[in-house]
Design an enzyme around this catalytic site. Sequence first.
Site, PDB file in Angstrom:
ATOM      1  N   LYS A 108       0.841  -1.204   0.000  1.00 58.65           N
ATOM      2  CA  LYS A 108       0.000   0.000   0.000  1.00 58.65           C
ATOM      3  C   LYS A 108       0.875   1.252   0.000  1.00 58.65           C
ATOM      4  CE  LYS A 108      -3.818  -2.369   2.279  1.00 58.65           C
ATOM      5  NZ  LYS A 108      -4.624  -2.630   3.480  1.00 58.65           N
ATOM      6  N   GLN A 112      -4.176  -1.479   9.859  1.00 58.63           N
ATOM      7  CA  GLN A 112      -4.256  -2.786   9.206  1.00 58.63           C
ATOM      8  C   GLN A 112      -4.891  -3.811  10.149  1.00 58.63           C
ATOM      9  OE1 GLN A 112      -3.540  -3.271   6.008  1.00 58.63           O
ATOM     10  NE2 GLN A 112      -3.975  -5.448   6.021  1.00 58.63           N
ATOM     11  N   ASP A 155     -10.464   3.466   4.669  1.00 59.66           N
ATOM     12  CA  ASP A 155     -10.794   2.042   4.551  1.00 59.66           C
ATOM     13  C   ASP A 155     -12.308   1.829   4.413  1.00 59.66           C
ATOM     14  OD1 ASP A 155      -8.887  -0.017   4.441  1.00 59.66           O
ATOM     15  OD2 ASP A 155      -8.293   0.296   6.524  1.00 59.66           O
TER      16      ASP A 155
END
Length: 295
Positions: A54, A98, A121
């Site tokens: 990412k 994460q 997200d």
Amino acid sequence: MSARIIDGSAIAAAVRSEIKAEVERLKAEHGVIPGLATVLIGDDPASATYVRNKRRACAEVGIQSFGYELPATISQDELLQLLSELSARCDVHGILVQLPLPSHIDARRVVEAIPIQKDVDGFHPANLGLLGVKGAHVPFAPCTPQGCVELLERSGVQIGGRRAVVLGRSTIVGLPTALMLLARDATVTICHSKTPNIAQVTRSADILVAAIGRPRFVTADMVKPDAVVIDVGINRLADPSDPRGFRLVGDVDFDEVREVASAITPVPGGVGPMTIAMLLRNTLRAALNQLTAAC
Ligand code: GUN
């Protein structure tokens, strides 16, 4: 006849180049560089790889990333303190923690500690909930579901009026994917671990999305001839012949199913690169939205 391969790597590259141009425009016109903070907790190798990929993708399109790597022993309060500091920073437009998190940390509290305008997200309940509200503007849809839909749309697959089956009901993939397909007028069924006779349901699908995290679960007999199959699974199978000691396989038995389906995504090179491209797009949008904010 063998299915058309939906090339997620190529489609994601096209999306990334669109984003790169927009990032350059934002910088030239407003002097703003989109910024993403990534928070990685513990030493799970798969999570570390995802976050590295990412951050690399951010750099490629001109998005700044700020990486935080924290030990698995970090307390919930310390993590919430960090999120509060990141939330207040003007150069951080998006925050990503994460998942999964260590078991002593309440993932829900963490997700809810990210302000919705920085929730790139799309995991905050306020963002997820809007996916189910007809006609609502959803600031940030979660990246993997968005990637699945984008793959279908950019491959010219009609969604409206088709029968879609989503395998898996997770809060971050299965359920939001189903809601996004429903919002595009598909007739949607979700299957999960308690669904009897799953194969009978999957055989009714014009569009089948597999997101259950079980390697090669979907076999040819579970797929309707000419269905479009989107494989979200990224499973590590031990493979001593691979230098990494493992290889990646999806939730779909690709070799078998490609002989039945009309189009199929591979693993790797299908949904995975699209998830990252959608994260970049959400981060760019966050920066654009925050142009008028107090910062
Ligand atoms: N873990 C698995 N997928 C994701 C994702 O898309 N975002 C975050 N933050 N964690 C994940």
